[in-house]
Design a protein around this motif. Structure first.
Motif, PDB file in Angstrom:
ATOM      1  N   ALA A  27      -8.666  -4.362   1.876  1.00 13.93           N
ATOM      2  CA  ALA A  27     -10.362  -4.872   0.988  1.00 13.93           C
ATOM      3  C   ALA A  27      -9.912  -4.377  -0.586  1.00 13.93           C
ATOM      4  N   ALA A  28      -9.269  -2.761   0.099  1.00 15.83           N
ATOM      5  CA  ALA A  28      -8.802  -1.848  -1.219  1.00 15.83           C
ATOM      6  C   ALA A  28      -8.113  -2.160  -1.988  1.00 15.83           C
ATOM      7  N   LEU A  29      -7.318  -2.976  -1.232  1.00 21.40           N
ATOM      8  CA  LEU A  29      -5.446  -3.236  -1.961  1.00 21.40           C
ATOM      9  C   LEU A  29      -6.435  -4.219  -2.641  1.00 21.40           C
ATOM     10  N   PHE A  30      -7.011  -5.785  -1.721  1.00 17.66           N
ATOM     11  CA  PHE A  30      -8.074  -6.556  -2.958  1.00 17.66           C
ATOM     12  C   PHE A  30      -8.513  -6.054  -4.334  1.00 17.66           C
ATOM     13  N   GLU A  31      -8.866  -5.767  -3.949  1.00 22.94           N
ATOM     14  CA  GLU A  31      -9.794  -4.819  -5.345  1.00 22.94           C
ATOM     15  C   GLU A  31      -8.851  -4.193  -6.084  1.00 22.94           C
ATOM     16  N   GLN A  32      -8.005  -3.245  -5.829  1.00 24.63           N
ATOM     17  CA  GLN A  32      -6.982  -2.627  -7.146  1.00 24.63           C
ATOM     18  C   GLN A  32      -6.386  -4.405  -7.436  1.00 24.63           C
ATOM     19  N   ILE A  33      -5.515  -5.023  -6.211  1.00 29.19           N
ATOM     20  CA  ILE A  33      -5.104  -6.267  -7.457  1.00 29.19           C
ATOM     21  C   ILE A  33      -6.172  -7.058  -8.418  1.00 29.19           C
ATOM     22  N   CYS A  34      -7.033  -7.088  -7.545  1.00 28.89           N
ATOM     23  CA  CYS A  34      -8.328  -7.853  -8.320  1.00 28.89           C
ATOM     24  C   CYS A  34      -8.825  -7.133  -9.806  1.00 28.89           C
ATOM     25  N   GLN A  35      -8.382  -5.268  -9.576  1.00 33.73           N
ATOM     26  CA  GLN A  35      -8.966  -4.714 -11.217  1.00 33.73           C
ATOM     27  C   GLN A  35      -7.790  -4.520 -12.228  1.00 33.73           C
ATOM     28  N   ARG A  36      -6.519  -4.647 -11.084  1.00 32.82           N
ATOM     29  CA  ARG A  36      -5.439  -5.186 -12.243  1.00 32.82           C
ATOM     30  C   ARG A  36      -4.824  -5.945 -13.325  1.00 32.82           C
ATOM     31  N   THR A  37      -5.497  -7.202 -12.607  1.00 25.72           N
ATOM     32  CA  THR A  37      -5.434  -8.429 -13.113  1.00 25.72           C
ATOM     33  C   THR A  37      -6.681  -8.908 -14.087  1.00 25.72           C
ATOM     34  N   ALA A  38      -8.193  -7.940 -13.867  1.00 26.76           N
ATOM     35  CA  ALA A  38      -9.241  -8.236 -14.898  1.00 26.76           C
ATOM     36  C   ALA A  38      -8.485  -7.566 -15.829  1.00 26.76           C
ATOM     37  N   ASP A  46     -12.730 -10.755   5.027  1.00 27.39           N
ATOM     38  CA  ASP A  46     -13.509 -10.963   5.743  1.00 27.39           C
ATOM     39  C   ASP A  46     -13.664 -11.763   4.715  1.00 27.39           C
ATOM     40  N   LYS A  47     -14.277 -13.535   4.564  1.00 25.90           N
ATOM     41  CA  LYS A  47     -15.554 -13.505   3.139  1.00 25.90           C
ATOM     42  C   LYS A  47     -16.227 -12.591   2.158  1.00 25.90           C
ATOM     43  N   THR A  48     -16.618 -11.669   3.611  1.00 25.06           N
ATOM     44  CA  THR A  48     -17.804 -10.631   2.324  1.00 25.06           C
ATOM     45  C   THR A  48     -16.933  -9.680   1.780  1.00 25.06           C
ATOM     46  N   GLU A  49     -15.410  -9.908   2.112  1.00 25.63           N
ATOM     47  CA  GLU A  49     -14.855  -8.402   1.028  1.00 25.63           C
ATOM     48  C   GLU A  49     -13.722  -9.608   0.336  1.00 25.63           C
ATOM     49  N   ILE A  50     -13.761 -10.123   0.615  1.00 26.80           N
ATOM     50  CA  ILE A  50     -12.568 -11.428  -0.158  1.00 26.80           C
ATOM     51  C   ILE A  50     -13.769 -11.558  -2.187  1.00 26.80           C
ATOM     52  N   ASP A  51     -15.259 -11.682  -1.395  1.00 29.45           N
ATOM     53  CA  ASP A  51     -16.081 -12.009  -2.024  1.00 29.45           C
ATOM     54  C   ASP A  51     -16.062 -10.841  -3.190  1.00 29.45           C
ATOM     55  N   HIS A  52     -16.871  -9.746  -2.569  1.00 28.84           N
ATOM     56  CA  HIS A  52     -16.625  -8.653  -3.278  1.00 28.84           C
ATOM     57  C   HIS A  52     -15.590  -8.605  -4.142  1.00 28.84           C
ATOM     58  N   GLY A  53     -13.959  -8.218  -3.654  1.00 27.26           N
ATOM     59  CA  GLY A  53     -13.129  -8.309  -4.556  1.00 27.26           C
ATOM     60  C   GLY A  53     -13.119  -8.535  -6.014  1.00 27.26           C
ATOM     61  N   LEU A  54     -12.954 -10.066  -5.542  1.00 17.43           N
ATOM     62  CA  LEU A  54     -13.756 -11.160  -6.987  1.00 17.43           C
ATOM     63  C   LEU A  54     -14.950 -10.892  -7.510  1.00 17.43           C
ATOM     64  N   GLU A  55     -15.861 -10.292  -7.075  1.00 13.79           N
ATOM     65  CA  GLU A  55     -17.073  -9.973  -7.856  1.00 13.79           C
ATOM     66  C   GLU A  55     -16.794  -8.585  -8.928  1.00 13.79           C
ATOM     67  N   HIS A  56     -16.026  -7.833  -8.603  1.00  7.61           N
ATOM     68  CA  HIS A  56     -14.998  -7.002  -9.341  1.00  7.61           C
ATOM     69  C   HIS A  56     -14.339  -7.510 -10.318  1.00  7.61           C
ATOM     70  N   TYR A  57     -13.930  -8.360  -9.973  1.00  6.17           N
ATOM     71  CA  TYR A  57     -12.694  -8.698 -10.706  1.00  6.17           C
ATOM     72  C   TYR A  57     -13.777  -9.632 -12.538  1.00  6.17           C
ATOM     73  N   ILE A  77       0.488  -1.292   0.391  1.00  7.04           N
ATOM     74  CA  ILE A  77      -0.065   0.458  -0.119  1.00  7.04           C
ATOM     75  C   ILE A  77       0.707   1.216  -0.269  1.00  7.04           C
ATOM     76  N   GLU A  78       1.571   0.989   1.200  1.00  9.29           N
ATOM     77  CA  GLU A  78       2.514   2.555   0.653  1.00  9.29           C
ATOM     78  C   GLU A  78       3.620   2.937  -0.048  1.00  9.29           C
ATOM     79  N   HIS A  79       4.192   1.662  -1.192  1.00  6.01           N
ATOM     80  CA  HIS A  79       4.714   2.323  -1.959  1.00  6.01           C
ATOM     81  C   HIS A  79       4.051   2.206  -3.356  1.00  6.01           C
ATOM     82  N   HIS A  80       2.929   1.481  -3.736  1.00  7.57           N
ATOM     83  CA  HIS A  80       2.143   1.103  -4.473  1.00  7.57           C
ATOM     84  C   HIS A  80       1.285   2.008  -5.047  1.00  7.57           C
ATOM     85  N   PHE A  81       0.089   1.834  -4.035  1.00  7.82           N
ATOM     86  CA  PHE A  81      -1.501   2.474  -3.811  1.00  7.82           C
ATOM     87  C   PHE A  81      -1.367   3.076  -2.373  1.00  7.82           C
TER      88      PHE A  81
END
Length: 488
Positions: A222-233, A312-323, A207-211
């Protein structure tokens, strides 16, 4: 522009948990020499161009000399390989040398691939061969030219050091440049070894160096995981649109920044075949071209599981849906650009579905089809089938599709703009396997001219390059059936 001695070098990785790496000194190559140097990558580092007459550069990046400020580190990670968890992974033949800080504050990793044994080499010799180094060197330039997020390669150093693969080959080192070398596998390693505090420390570092914009977020992880999902997509959508197959989408080959990473048995599609398998060792077709979107989702799920101490699971599922949402939207956008469509219409799905079926049934070259289409005006479409004679044995089915495409274009406001858009999104030049093979065979005889030609056209693949038409032609039949393995 700077010289090697005036580069601003940093080492932020020293702030990471000690368990994530081991200090290692590169093992020198015998009689090293410069094979090729990419000035476009040097510009990113603000480094002056290097020639074969620069012995200090060659010595430093062949392990025969040191540069003040470099702290070679073999990184430790693990991952899922072909779906199976493997704890015994890490930089087995590469070293993170340090980081270059540009005048604008941009940080670039310098990584030496093929630098000898490390604690993570297992049974390997820690070397890279000239063959695999050339493939990665050309591939990273090709992906950069196509506008796809990727690692970069500054130079190849050759040598007379013998290495044993399927035959005796010569060792080489590749100087890889990237914004980060952190992989999904780094998080998996800390999770599966119960280093939860260190896992959080690694997430904080990313987060400090890239986001840095996420530092004030109410849920930064959760925001970091969403960013990784988005960039991967975004990366996967670009792969699918251009016809690129990675070949080894293990979690240890997945970048947390969505960079195309670790080029091995990759391949660009020649004749359109959605189930194309570019890796000779992929017996089940797990990493086939059309499986890449679902495999990326699988890998992100594995990363999400490794982040359960922070999410938590909800945050993970949200990131995967975002992907999945990002992938669908970005891929649709990319494909519309390939057909010059600026307006989304409900008929587009059928238009593309019929096109893909047509290309598959007639074994049509994917790149040349779209490039040929990019020159044809709306008024000429229905009389253009002769332009595809080298791609189709029979063009009757093509005529039907061209009629549908012309009708669809009536919804578009500007045909001139359509052609401009298509020429900017349908490359004339791609790194076909047979071209890479020819470059390798010539380089093994000491001739690097084809590497130089390929770097020129692949760095600007949408442009017309006078005198380079042969590099844009249909591949010979033997060139479509090369078997590429993970051997490197």
């Amino acid at each position: 522009m700077k010289t090697l001695s005036t580069l601003m070098l940093t080492n932020s990785y020293s702030d990471l948990p000690a368990s994530l790496g081991t200090q290692v000194t590169p093992q020198p190559l015998d009689t090293p020499f410069l094979v090729h140097f990419n000035p476009l990558v040097a510009e990113k580092l603000e480094l002056a161009s290097i020639t074969a007459l620069d012995p200090s550069f060659i010595d430093i990046f062949s392990g025969n000399a040191t540069l003040a400020g470099l702290s070679p580190l073999a990184m430790k990670y693990c991952g899922h390989q072909f779906g199976q968890y493997n704890p015994d992974l890490g930089d087995g033949r590469g070293l993170l040398l340090g980081e270059v800080l540009t005048s604008e504050g941009k940080k670039w990793d310098l990584h030496l691939k093929g630098s000898g044994k490390t604690p993570y080499s297992r049974m390997g010799d820690g070397r890279a061969v000239l063959r695999s180094s050339i493939r990665e060197y050309l591939a990273s330039a090709a992906m950069e030219g196509l506008g796809i997020a990727t690692t970069h390669a500054l130079a190849i150093i050759g040598s007379q050091t013998p290495v044993v693969r399927e035959k005796i080959e010569t060792a080489a080192t590749l100087i890889r440049v990237a914004e980060s070398h952190l992989r999904f596998g780094h998080f998996e390693y800390l999770f599966y070894t119960n280093q939860y505090a260190e896992l959080q420390q690694l997430a904080d570092y990313v987060i400090e160096h890239h986001f840095p914009e996420l530092t004030t977020n109410d849920s930064p992880y959760a925001a970091l995981f969403e960013q990784i999902c988005q960039r991967t997509a975004t990366m996967i959508a670009a792969w699918q649109a251009v016809g690129f197959a990675h070949g080894v989408m293990n979690t240890d080959n997945m970048s947390i920044l969505g960079l195309t990473f670790d080029y091995g048995p990759f391949g660009f599609i020649d004749d359109y075949e959605p189930s194309y398998i570019c890796n000779h060792s992929d017996y089940s077709g797990r990493y086939a071209f059309d499986q890449q979107p679902s495999i990326a989702l699988w890998n992100l799920s594995a990363l999400g599981y490794a982040l359960t101490p922070l999410l938590d699971k909800t945050e993970i599922d949200h990131g995967l849906e975002h992907y999945q949402d990002t992938l669908q939207q970005q891929y649709s956008h990319n494909m519309r650009q390939k057909l010059g469509l600026t307006i989304a219409d409900e008929s587009d799905t059928g238009l593309f579905s019929e096109l893909f079926q047509l290309l598959k049934q007639h074994h049509v070259d994917y790149t040349l089809f779209f490039r040929t289409l990019s020159y044809i005006t709306i008024d000429d479409l229905l009389h253009s089938d002769h332009l595809f004679n080298t791609l189709f044995q029979c063009t009757s089915a093509l005529k039907t599709w061209l009629t549908r495409y012309q009708q669809r274009l009536l919804l578009e406001p500007n045909d001139t703009q359509r052609l401009t858009t298509m020429l900017h999104h349908n490359p004339k030049y791609i790194l076909r396997n047979y071209l890479a093979q020819q470059a390798i065979e010539e380089a093994e005889q000491g001739d690097y001219q084809l590497i130089d030609q390929l770097i020129t056209v692949l760095s600007h693949p949408f442009d017309e390059h006078k005198g380079a038409e042969a590099l844009a032609q249909l591949p010979p039949n033997w060139g479509k059936h090369l078997e590429i393995s993970c051997s490197s």
